[in-house]
Scaffold this active site. Structure first.
Site, mmCIF file in Angstrom:
data_model
loop_
_atom_site.group_PDB
_atom_site.id
_atom_site.type_symbol
_atom_site.label_atom_id
_atom_site.label_comp_id
_atom_site.label_asym_id
_atom_site.label_seq_id
_atom_site.Cartn_x
_atom_site.Cartn_y
_atom_site.Cartn_z
ATOM 1 N N GLY A 11 0.773 -1.244 0.000
ATOM 2 C CA GLY A 11 0.000 0.000 0.000
ATOM 3 C C GLY A 11 0.798 1.285 0.000
ATOM 4 N N SER A 12 2.073 1.224 -0.407
ATOM 5 C CA SER A 12 2.844 2.475 -0.409
ATOM 6 C C SER A 12 2.305 3.459 -1.450
ATOM 7 C CB SER A 12 4.334 2.196 -0.632
ATOM 8 O OG SER A 12 4.578 1.731 -1.934
ATOM 9 N N ASN A 13 1.825 2.945 -2.575
ATOM 10 C CA ASN A 13 1.226 3.857 -3.573
ATOM 11 C C ASN A 13 -0.103 4.416 -3.075
ATOM 12 O OD1 ASN A 13 2.754 4.055 -6.259
ATOM 13 N ND2 ASN A 13 2.962 1.913 -5.687
ATOM 14 N N MET A 89 -4.022 -7.144 -6.941
ATOM 15 C CA MET A 89 -3.471 -8.323 -7.611
ATOM 16 C C MET A 89 -4.533 -9.252 -8.190
ATOM 17 S SD MET A 89 -0.465 -7.402 -7.314
ATOM 18 C CE MET A 89 0.600 -8.730 -7.840
ATOM 19 N N ARG A 90 -5.638 -8.681 -8.627
ATOM 20 C CA ARG A 90 -6.654 -9.529 -9.268
ATOM 21 C C ARG A 90 -7.074 -8.944 -10.599
ATOM 22 N NH1 ARG A 90 -8.259 -13.540 -5.800
ATOM 23 N NH2 ARG A 90 -7.693 -13.006 -3.679
ATOM 24 N N ASN A 104 -4.442 1.939 -13.675
ATOM 25 C CA ASN A 104 -3.532 1.037 -12.969
ATOM 26 C C ASN A 104 -2.113 1.561 -13.109
ATOM 27 O OD1 ASN A 104 -2.677 -1.419 -11.671
ATOM 28 N ND2 ASN A 104 -2.004 -2.170 -13.678
ATOM 29 N N HIS A 106 1.884 0.199 -13.278
ATOM 30 C CA HIS A 106 2.666 -1.018 -13.512
ATOM 31 C C HIS A 106 4.156 -0.657 -13.504
ATOM 32 C CE1 HIS A 106 3.497 -5.041 -14.849
ATOM 33 N NE2 HIS A 106 4.404 -4.518 -15.654
HETATM 34 C C1 GRF Z 1 3.798 -1.345 -7.347
HETATM 35 O O1 GRF Z 1 5.103 -1.610 -7.776
HETATM 36 C C2 GRF Z 1 2.856 -1.234 -8.501
HETATM 37 O O2 GRF Z 1 3.458 -0.731 -9.657
HETATM 38 C C3 GRF Z 1 2.458 -2.671 -8.735
HETATM 39 O O3 GRF Z 1 2.350 -3.227 -7.452
HETATM 40 C C4 GRF Z 1 3.224 -2.535 -6.566
HETATM 41 C C5 GRF Z 1 2.405 -2.107 -5.386
HETATM 42 O O4 GRF Z 1 3.198 -1.570 -4.349
HETATM 43 N N1 GRF Z 1 1.237 -2.747 -9.504
HETATM 44 P P1 GRF Z 1 2.492 -0.902 -3.077
HETATM 45 O O5 GRF Z 1 1.530 -1.939 -2.505
HETATM 46 O O6 GRF Z 1 1.765 0.323 -3.544
HETATM 47 O O7 GRF Z 1 3.594 -0.588 -2.121
#
Ligand code: GRF
Length: 191
Positions: A11-13, A89-90, A104, A106
């Site tokens: 969940g860092s993003n 992740m789905r 999304n 990536h």
């Molecule tokens: C990120 O690298 C994103 O690009 C990918 O999954 C990762 C998620 O990281 N889809 P976080 O859970 O946001 O730390």
């Protein structure tokens, strides 16, 4: 603009987006988090921000369609305009895809290295540069129209861990900034 974040893991993003909205760098309301894994660390982060959360694990529903419908109902109730996947992740099914615009992030320069291990795959392939892509979600895997990309040169001495750190640093700035661009150009993007 009312946004729902979907996340499955660290969940860092998600946190970077929530913080950008709180500091008004991002002019949108992060309304809720949808998470498919009850043990995910992102739920702790959401709690720190008092964010409304739907934990929806597919195994708790009679079918995948039921699971998807429960999410659609939830997003409809909260009047969500845009879904932002941040490490979700789905695969998103047709019904959800048709109900909301979805973007999304990536961790590679798509169309190179799609799939679950974008950073590792690029590293192991020995390419000189990789990066981050933000794209609209369609029914393929990491295949929708690209909204933004940022590249990074892989230094010869870097380990995989160092590349991962560099990629995430880019993500945490590029994702909120790109969402802001989507918000600013909403009438053009949403059709
Ligand atoms: C990120 O690298 C994103 O690009 C990918 O999954 C990762 C998620 O990281 N889809 P976080 O859970 O946001 O730390």
């Amino acid at each position: 603009m009312r946004i729902a974040i979907f996340a499955s893991g660290n969940g860092s993003n998600a946190q970077a987006i929530i913080e950008a909205a709180e500091s008004k760098q991002l002019n949108a309301k992060i309304v809720c988090l949808v998470c498919d894994k009850p043990e995910a660390y992102v739920l702790k982060r959401a709690q720190q921000f008092n964010l409304t959360v739907l934990v929806a694990a597919p195994k708790d529903y009679a079918s995948r369609l039921d699971w998807e419908q429960a999410i659609i109902d939830y997003l409809t109730e909260f009047k969500i305009d845009l879904v932002v996947l941040a490490g979700f992740m789905r695969i998103i099914g047709e019904n959800l895809l048709n109900a909301f615009p979805i973007i999304n992030i990536h961790p590679s320069l798509l169309p190179d290295f799609p799939g679950r291990h974008g950073i590792e795959d690029a590293f192991k392939a020995g390419v000189k540069e990789t990066g981050v892509t933000i794209h609209w979600v369609d029914s393929g895997v990491d295949s929708g129209p690209i909204v933004s990309q940022e590249n990074i040169l892989i230094q010869d001495e870097w380990t995989l861990d160092e590349l991962e750190i560099a990629i995430h640093k880019i993500e945490h700035e590029l994702y909120p900034a790109t969402i802001q661009r989507v918000v600013d150009n909403w009438s053009e993007f949403k059709d």
